[in-house]
Design a protein around this motif. Structure first.
Motif, PDB file in Angstrom:
ATOM      1  N   VAL A 194       0.882  -1.045  -0.084  1.00  0.00           N
ATOM      2  CA  VAL A 194       0.081  -0.188   0.004  1.00  0.00           C
ATOM      3  C   VAL A 194       1.021   1.249  -0.087  1.00  0.00           C
ATOM      4  O   VAL A 194       0.640   2.190  -0.602  1.00  0.00           O
ATOM      5  N   VAL A 195       1.826   1.044   0.967  1.00  0.00           N
ATOM      6  CA  VAL A 195       2.927   2.477   0.798  1.00  0.00           C
ATOM      7  C   VAL A 195       3.448   2.543  -0.591  1.00  0.00           C
ATOM      8  O   VAL A 195       3.538   3.858  -0.859  1.00  0.00           O
ATOM      9  N   PHE A 196       3.790   1.473  -1.404  1.00  0.00           N
ATOM     10  CA  PHE A 196       4.386   1.639  -2.440  1.00  0.00           C
ATOM     11  C   PHE A 196       3.222   2.387  -3.409  1.00  0.00           C
ATOM     12  O   PHE A 196       3.527   3.269  -4.375  1.00  0.00           O
ATOM     13  N   ALA A 197       2.151   1.902  -3.481  1.00  0.00           N
ATOM     14  CA  ALA A 197       0.876   2.395  -4.278  1.00  0.00           C
ATOM     15  C   ALA A 197       0.814   3.982  -3.913  1.00  0.00           C
ATOM     16  O   ALA A 197       0.464   4.589  -4.836  1.00  0.00           O
ATOM     17  N   ILE A 198       0.818   4.269  -2.621  1.00  0.00           N
ATOM     18  CA  ILE A 198       0.686   5.544  -2.413  1.00  0.00           C
ATOM     19  C   ILE A 198       1.991   6.543  -3.041  1.00  0.00           C
ATOM     20  O   ILE A 198       1.702   7.656  -3.485  1.00  0.00           O
ATOM     21  N   ILE A 199       3.088   6.012  -2.894  1.00  0.00           N
ATOM     22  CA  ILE A 199       4.057   6.639  -3.493  1.00  0.00           C
ATOM     23  C   ILE A 199       3.930   6.890  -5.050  1.00  0.00           C
ATOM     24  O   ILE A 199       4.237   7.962  -5.644  1.00  0.00           O
ATOM     25  N   ALA A 200       3.298   5.719  -5.606  1.00  0.00           N
ATOM     26  CA  ALA A 200       3.054   5.719  -7.054  1.00  0.00           C
ATOM     27  C   ALA A 200       2.335   7.065  -7.461  1.00  0.00           C
ATOM     28  O   ALA A 200       2.360   7.696  -8.299  1.00  0.00           O
ATOM     29  N   TYR A 201       1.109   6.991  -6.454  1.00  0.00           N
ATOM     30  CA  TYR A 201      -0.077   8.049  -6.575  1.00  0.00           C
ATOM     31  C   TYR A 201       0.690   9.240  -6.330  1.00  0.00           C
ATOM     32  O   TYR A 201       0.541  10.221  -7.488  1.00  0.00           O
ATOM     33  N   ILE A 202       1.641   9.462  -5.538  1.00  0.00           N
ATOM     34  CA  ILE A 202       2.114  11.044  -5.365  1.00  0.00           C
ATOM     35  C   ILE A 202       3.013  11.424  -6.588  1.00  0.00           C
ATOM     36  O   ILE A 202       2.714  12.470  -6.769  1.00  0.00           O
ATOM     37  N   LEU A 211       4.033   0.062 -11.164  1.00  0.00           N
ATOM     38  CA  LEU A 211       4.655   0.354  -9.978  1.00  0.00           C
ATOM     39  C   LEU A 211       3.928  -0.390  -8.800  1.00  0.00           C
ATOM     40  O   LEU A 211       4.646  -1.038  -7.945  1.00  0.00           O
ATOM     41  N   VAL A 212       2.589  -0.417  -8.825  1.00  0.00           N
ATOM     42  CA  VAL A 212       1.913  -1.323  -7.953  1.00  0.00           C
ATOM     43  C   VAL A 212       2.231  -2.562  -7.928  1.00  0.00           C
ATOM     44  O   VAL A 212       2.632  -3.462  -7.148  1.00  0.00           O
ATOM     45  N   LEU A 217       8.504  -6.410  -4.530  1.00  0.00           N
ATOM     46  CA  LEU A 217       9.387  -5.820  -3.472  1.00  0.00           C
ATOM     47  C   LEU A 217       9.155  -5.956  -2.125  1.00  0.00           C
ATOM     48  O   LEU A 217       9.956  -6.208  -1.242  1.00  0.00           O
ATOM     49  N   ALA A 218       7.838  -5.844  -1.704  1.00  0.00           N
ATOM     50  CA  ALA A 218       7.315  -6.015  -0.374  1.00  0.00           C
ATOM     51  C   ALA A 218       7.941  -7.237   0.560  1.00  0.00           C
ATOM     52  O   ALA A 218       8.552  -7.125   1.445  1.00  0.00           O
TER      53      ALA A 218
END
Length: 164
Positions: free
Chosen positions: A13-21, A40-41, A47-48
């Motif tokens: 979820v953090v990676f998804a938020i970073i991709a959104y930002i 990216l997601v 990677l997680a």
């Protein structure tokens, strides 16, 4: 297939938020396709677990004592004269007062499904003697427990299988 742990899901979820930002806040003027965001997601899902694996092995001071015990350090206790109403949770709590408990197996009759009054507790080898001396011949739910190190089960032969 194993289900993802909570840590893995949080990192994804953090990676998804970073991709959104990156896509919509940092670079809003740049044309970014939804395929890039999806990529990216998707990559974060791979990677997680790698990030989790490195962080969990590097922290030696884990609060869960089960993760600090290797396979060579695990021994099995036989627990006899258990009350028939005792469950795995109660037995785990009893033994965890005397060391790291890895598993509890209470044996059941294969035909009736009722408990047979004995079971096995896997513990850290360092805690085995402490648990035996503390719990053998003590009362648990109005029964006197018999606790000792479990013997290795002999190999079953075809002759033994015919008796079943």
């Amino acid at each position: 297939m194993k289900s993802p742990t909570l840590q893995t899901v949080i990192i994804a979820v953090v990676f998804a938020i970073i991709a959104y930002i990156i896509t919509y806040i940092v670079a809003p003027t740049m044309p970014v396709s939804s395929t890039l965001v999806a990529g990216l997601v998707f990559i974060s899902a791979f990677l997680a677990p790698l990030v989790i694996g490195k962080s969990s092995t590097s922290s030696g001071s884990s609060t869960d004592s089960n993760t600090n015990v290797s396979d060579e350090d695990v021994r099995t206790l036989y627990v006899g004269n258990l009350p028939y109403r005792a469950n795995e949770t109660a037995v785990r709590e009893l033994f965890s007062n005397h060391g790291a408990v890895l598993s509890v197996r209470l044996m059941k009759d294969k035909h009736t499904g009722k408990r047979r009054g004995f079971g096995f507790v896997e513990m850290a080898a360092d805690d085995l003697d402490t648990a035996i001396s503390a719990l053998n011949d003590t009362e648990f739910q109005q029964r006197t427990l018999k606790v000792r190190e479990a013997k290795e089960r002999p190999e079953r032969t075809d002759e033994n299988n015919l008796d079943d």
